[in-house]
Design an enzyme around this catalytic site. Sequence first.
Site, PDB file in Angstrom:
ATOM      1  N   GLY A  91       0.671  -1.232   0.052  1.00 46.59           N
ATOM      2  CA  GLY A  91       0.123   0.186   0.135  1.00 46.59           C
ATOM      3  C   GLY A  91       0.822   1.217   0.200  1.00 46.59           C
ATOM      4  O   GLY A  91       0.916   2.249  -0.754  1.00 46.59           O
ATOM      5  N   ASP A 127       1.860  -1.695  17.799  1.00 47.31           N
ATOM      6  CA  ASP A 127       1.910  -0.540  17.012  1.00 47.31           C
ATOM      7  C   ASP A 127       2.024   0.684  17.671  1.00 47.31           C
ATOM      8  O   ASP A 127       2.966   1.546  17.300  1.00 47.31           O
ATOM      9  CB  ASP A 127       0.906  -0.347  15.883  1.00 47.31           C
ATOM     10  CG  ASP A 127       1.199   0.639  14.905  1.00 47.31           C
ATOM     11  OD1 ASP A 127       1.960   0.521  13.937  1.00 47.31           O
ATOM     12  OD2 ASP A 127       0.576   1.696  14.969  1.00 47.31           O
ATOM     13  N   LYS A 159       5.514   3.233  18.358  1.00 47.06           N
ATOM     14  CA  LYS A 159       5.486   4.764  18.110  1.00 47.06           C
ATOM     15  C   LYS A 159       6.030   5.520  19.241  1.00 47.06           C
ATOM     16  O   LYS A 159       6.904   6.448  19.349  1.00 47.06           O
ATOM     17  CB  LYS A 159       4.330   5.198  17.485  1.00 47.06           C
ATOM     18  CG  LYS A 159       3.958   4.547  16.269  1.00 47.06           C
ATOM     19  CD  LYS A 159       2.662   5.125  15.877  1.00 47.06           C
ATOM     20  CE  LYS A 159       2.252   4.338  14.472  1.00 47.06           C
ATOM     21  NZ  LYS A 159       0.906   4.148  14.173  1.00 47.06           N
ATOM     22  N   SER A 182       7.352  -3.850   6.599  1.00 48.73           N
ATOM     23  CA  SER A 182       7.385  -3.775   7.879  1.00 48.73           C
ATOM     24  C   SER A 182       8.299  -4.719   8.686  1.00 48.73           C
ATOM     25  O   SER A 182       8.370  -5.434   9.518  1.00 48.73           O
ATOM     26  CB  SER A 182       5.954  -3.939   8.569  1.00 48.73           C
ATOM     27  OG  SER A 182       5.515  -5.389   7.839  1.00 48.73           O
TER      28      SER A 182
HETATM   29  N1  LIG Z   1      -0.289   1.729   5.762  1.00 50.27           N
HETATM   30  C1  LIG Z   1      -0.104   2.742   6.635  1.00 50.27           C
HETATM   31  O1  LIG Z   1      -0.937   3.654   6.700  1.00 50.27           O
HETATM   32  C2  LIG Z   1       0.923   2.956   7.171  1.00 50.27           C
HETATM   33  C3  LIG Z   1       1.229   4.374   7.893  1.00 50.27           C
HETATM   34  C4  LIG Z   1       2.627   4.532   8.468  1.00 50.27           C
HETATM   35  C5  LIG Z   1       3.524   3.625   8.234  1.00 50.27           C
HETATM   36  N2  LIG Z   1       3.241   2.389   7.547  1.00 50.27           N
HETATM   37  C6  LIG Z   1       4.347   1.516   7.560  1.00 50.27           C
HETATM   38  O2  LIG Z   1       4.529   1.124   6.157  1.00 50.27           O
HETATM   39  C7  LIG Z   1       5.355  -0.001   5.981  1.00 50.27           C
HETATM   40  C8  LIG Z   1       4.566  -0.565   4.901  1.00 50.27           C
HETATM   41  O3  LIG Z   1       3.171  -0.793   5.090  1.00 50.27           O
HETATM   42  P1  LIG Z   1       2.082  -1.208   4.059  1.00 50.27           P
HETATM   43  O4  LIG Z   1       0.676  -0.935   4.391  1.00 50.27           O
HETATM   44  O5  LIG Z   1       2.591  -0.826   2.653  1.00 50.27           O
HETATM   45  O6  LIG Z   1       2.298  -2.884   4.020  1.00 50.27           O
HETATM   46  P2  LIG Z   1       2.029  -3.826   3.012  1.00 50.27           P
HETATM   47  O7  LIG Z   1       0.857  -3.375   2.142  1.00 50.27           O
HETATM   48  O8  LIG Z   1       1.927  -5.249   3.779  1.00 50.27           O
HETATM   49  O9  LIG Z   1       3.269  -4.018   2.062  1.00 50.27           O
HETATM   50  C9  LIG Z   1       4.585  -4.738   2.462  1.00 50.27           C
HETATM   51  C10 LIG Z   1       5.438  -4.695   1.275  1.00 50.27           C
HETATM   52  O10 LIG Z   1       6.681  -5.107   1.774  1.00 50.27           O
HETATM   53  C11 LIG Z   1       7.048  -6.302   1.142  1.00 50.27           C
HETATM   54  N3  LIG Z   1       7.910  -7.057   2.116  1.00 50.27           N
HETATM   55  C12 LIG Z   1       7.845  -7.352   3.539  1.00 50.27           C
HETATM   56  N4  LIG Z   1       8.803  -8.249   3.947  1.00 50.27           N
HETATM   57  C13 LIG Z   1       9.696  -8.001   2.797  1.00 50.27           C
HETATM   58  C14 LIG Z   1      11.239  -8.316   3.036  1.00 50.27           C
HETATM   59  N5  LIG Z   1      11.669  -8.952   4.012  1.00 50.27           N
HETATM   60  N6  LIG Z   1      11.932  -8.089   1.718  1.00 50.27           N
HETATM   61  C15 LIG Z   1      11.272  -7.321   0.770  1.00 50.27           C
HETATM   62  N7  LIG Z   1      10.068  -6.976   0.690  1.00 50.27           N
HETATM   63  C16 LIG Z   1       9.499  -7.325   1.799  1.00 50.27           C
HETATM   64  C17 LIG Z   1       5.962  -6.991   0.767  1.00 50.27           C
HETATM   65  O11 LIG Z   1       6.130  -7.995  -0.215  1.00 50.27           O
HETATM   66  P3  LIG Z   1       5.506  -9.350  -0.345  1.00 50.27           P
HETATM   67  O12 LIG Z   1       4.040  -8.882  -0.366  1.00 50.27           O
HETATM   68  O13 LIG Z   1       6.089 -10.009  -1.367  1.00 50.27           O
HETATM   69  O14 LIG Z   1       5.295  -9.989   0.799  1.00 50.27           O
HETATM   70  C18 LIG Z   1       5.006  -6.013   0.457  1.00 50.27           C
HETATM   71  O15 LIG Z   1       5.332  -5.315  -1.003  1.00 50.27           O
HETATM   72  C19 LIG Z   1       5.159  -0.609   7.349  1.00 50.27           C
HETATM   73  O16 LIG Z   1       6.394  -0.714   7.924  1.00 50.27           O
HETATM   74  C20 LIG Z   1       4.009  -0.030   7.866  1.00 50.27           C
HETATM   75  O17 LIG Z   1       4.212  -0.075   9.416  1.00 50.27           O
HETATM   76  C21 LIG Z   1       2.123   2.131   7.170  1.00 50.27           C
HETATM   77  N1  LIG Z   2      -1.042   0.493  11.305  1.00 50.27           N
HETATM   78  C1  LIG Z   2      -0.719   1.925  11.585  1.00 50.27           C
HETATM   79  C2  LIG Z   2      -0.070   2.396  10.361  1.00 50.27           C
HETATM   80  C3  LIG Z   2       0.496   3.865  10.631  1.00 50.27           C
HETATM   81  O1  LIG Z   2       1.646   3.375  11.358  1.00 50.27           O
HETATM   82  C4  LIG Z   2      -1.843   2.536  12.233  1.00 50.27           C
HETATM   83  O2  LIG Z   2      -2.855   2.430  12.008  1.00 50.27           O
HETATM   84  O3  LIG Z   2      -1.511   3.744  12.539  1.00 50.27           O
END
Ligand SMILES: NC(=O)c1ccc[n+]([C@@H]2O[C@H](COP(=O)([O-])OP(=O)(O)OC[C@H]3O[C@@H](n4cnc5c(N)ncnc54)[C@H](OP(=O)(O)O)[C@@H]3O)[C@@H](O)[C@H]2O)c1
Ligand SMILES: N[C@@H](CCO)C(=O)O
Length: 403
Positions: A54, A261, A265, A135
Amino acid sequence: MEQGVLSKHPSRFTDAASPLLASTLHIRQFGKVLGGIIMAATNQVFVAVIGAGGVGKAFLSQLRNLASHKPSPKLKLCYISTSRKALYNDDYSEVNMEGVVEALANSSKTPPALPQVIDYLAAAPAKSILVDNTSSQDVADQYPLALSRGVSIVTPNKKAFSGSYQLWQAIFTAAATSGAKVYHESSVGAGLPVISTLKDLVETGDKVTKIEGVFSGTMSFLFNSFAPTEGAGGKWSDEVKKAKNLGYTEPDPRDDLNGLDVARKLTILARLAGLAVESPTSFPVQSLIPKELESCRSGDEFLDKLPAFDQQMEETKAAAEKVGKVVRFVGSIDVAANKVKVGLEMFDRSHPIAALKGSDNIISFYTERYGSNPLIVQGAGAGGDVTAMGVTADLIKVVAQIS
Ligand SMILES: NC(=O)c1ccc[n+]([C@@H]2O[C@H](COP(=O)([O-])OP(=O)(O)OC[C@H]3O[C@@H](n4cnc5c(N)ncnc54)[C@H](OP(=O)(O)O)[C@@H]3O)[C@@H](O)[C@H]2O)c1
Ligand SMILES: N[C@@H](CCO)C(=O)O
């Protein structure tokens, strides 16, 4: 050169074994050196991206837009991977950003081991930045190595900064020694200026006494829709599924519901405020995972079984309603008392925390300069686009410093 071709250079990706390939590779090496000199002469920065979920997809779209509007330094995507696929060119020629997500999905290449990726970036003909949009703890554990080799890091991944205090120290020592940069604004409050605000307060000599508020986009969305200040609200388990589908939750929503989570933070903010917090489990954290579901083996199994336990959260909501309040999931850091806590609290319906909308976070910084009226940061605290905005803004800051 075809994307994904590997070189024989010991410090780069290796998989060629035949003498024919080896001699071809010598010619390639020469071409690479020459190409490197030419490329280094121009103003460019290499960008490697790990993770295309995402946040990763939204980041790639913003990177493409940024690169097309920013002639100098030229931002070159040289590597991208998920956990199973990778795209890169051994001669550092650009991976086309147009349609890169589809190209990555169709790639036949698997990602090399992380130290090899770091070797590749450290040997690039200009400065490089690794953007970690996963993550993954495994990726986070490699930051000290990357930074010590001069590769800067930009990431929304909380794991490196909220893991062991030893890792935290190793990261910032490596960065200070090599001059490489590490930025992680989106690890707290998504794209909101939370970390930069706290750093500014501390670095300009203000004394931060307390930080408190709603630090989870998922928890904010859940309680705003399950226990709204007006109206009935939805079923707990339905709202949890909605939060996942909206891209607010961690890859496994249990990581949000168990309070970890938010604890991560608060660990990051407490450390930036000067507290040597050992880990996100070294202070009280309330979990909203029903005891009976603690042994679920996957997030999907947990989501399937959750509806049977909706009554537990209904009771929590009713207890607050009985005293004319609503329940919300909050955290606080009492810097002076060295106390951090995470969990449910009841609020009057008119309280700013009760009145939040959607996935909004609200974070109040109490400091000596601001007195009894805290500095408040508020806005969307989760979602791909807003989180990627924080990542892209960090990238811009790093590019300005290293190029
Ligand atoms: N979503 C939010 O609103 C939000 C807000 C703030 C911070 N974050 C942070 O942003 C990060 C990503 O979140 P997301 O929502 O985008 O997660 P996500 O949709 O689950 O995407 C994670 C991505 O990372 C890849 N991945 C996981 N482990 C890996 C590894 N060891 N080597 C290479 N690729 C790997 C996954 O690939 P596969 O699918 O092949 O496993 C996928 O492409 C997280 O740390 C999260 O805490 C998210
Ligand atoms: N899962 C986290 C994403 C942002 O770090 C949240 O809901 O706040």
